[in-house]
Scaffold this active site. Structure first.
Site, mmCIF file in Angstrom:
data_model
loop_
_atom_site.group_PDB
_atom_site.id
_atom_site.type_symbol
_atom_site.label_atom_id
_atom_site.label_comp_id
_atom_site.label_asym_id
_atom_site.label_seq_id
_atom_site.Cartn_x
_atom_site.Cartn_y
_atom_site.Cartn_z
ATOM 1 N N SER A 86 91.181 38.096 97.923
ATOM 2 C CA SER A 86 91.315 38.529 99.316
ATOM 3 C C SER A 86 92.568 38.018 100.004
ATOM 4 O O SER A 86 92.937 38.515 101.066
ATOM 5 C CB SER A 86 90.090 38.092 100.128
ATOM 6 N N LYS B 121 91.184 32.206 104.631
ATOM 7 C CA LYS B 121 91.729 33.363 105.340
ATOM 8 C C LYS B 121 92.912 32.931 106.209
ATOM 9 O O LYS B 121 93.152 31.746 106.413
ATOM 10 C CB LYS B 121 90.668 34.015 106.242
#
Length: 215
Positions: A26, A97
């Site tokens: 991701s 993230k």
């Protein structure tokens, strides 16, 4: 002597620099599955706050994942201690993230073909987005509550991030208190060694309102 060295290593893992293994794609291309990174746990100590553009490691319990129905038991606490000391894997509640919005920011996207804007400023994310990805395949318009973060993966088409939790309790916002540290370095494998610097694109948002420019 060996005992002192071990104790020092455990203390460093618990309070200073904690190693993590990247679990998914991701955050490609900055981070690849299996990369070993170091989270700087002092980056936000002593009154500091995550900044737009930082890559953070955080516990997603209560934001990306539901709080457990049962209170933590003895073995849960022991496993948690082991993770804090770097003696056990981080587990599936830990995420990596990039911070896009901080408390007070208005973060928007018009969906395919449009840039992410922060407080009305379009962000040029070309320096870190995965090749072929666009900023967001879905439209959204959110205001980040004080003390929370809006986070997204660099590989937007393969990232489950704040966008996926719109409409859920918490709205996809991650409490700053759940941030374990700032991902500062990739240390393994050796060919991937690099520092994870804050992109210059976010400099354009300085002084744009909200609770921005926290230190």
């Amino acid at each position: 002597m060996a005992g002192i060295c071990l104790l020092a290593l455990l203390l460093v893992n618990a309070f200073v620099a904690r190693p993590f293994t990247v679990p998914s794609g991701s955050m490609e291309d900055a981070l690849r599955p299996g990369d070993r990174l170091i989270a700087n746990q002092l980056a936000y100590a002593f009154g500091g706050h995550p900044q737009r553009g930082d890559v953070v490691v955080f516990d997603g319990t209560g934001s990306f994942l539901r709080e457990p129905d049962e209170p933590a038991g003895f073995w849960d606490g022991l496993r948690s201690l082991g993770r804090d000391l770097g003696l056990a894997p981080a587990g599936n509640t830990v995420y990596v993230k990039r911070v896009i919005g901080i408390g007070g920011d208005r973060v928007t996207s018009t969906g395919p073909g449009g840039r992410i804007t922060v407080n009305g400023v379009p962000i040029d994310e070309s320096s870190y987005l995965a090749p072929g990805d666009e900023p967001s395949g879905v439209a959204f318009d959110v205001v980040v509550p004080a003390g929370k973060l809006w986070v997204m993966g660099d590989h937007r088409s393969a990232s489950r991030d704040s966008r996926d939790h719109l409409g859920e309790p918490g709205g996809g916002f991650v409490p700053e208190s759940k941030v374990i540290g700032r991902a500062d370095w990739v240390v393994y494998p050796i060919p991937h060694w690099s520092s994870l610097d804050r992109p210059s694109a976010f400099a354009a948002t300085a002084g744009t309102g909200g609770h921005g420019d926290q230190r």
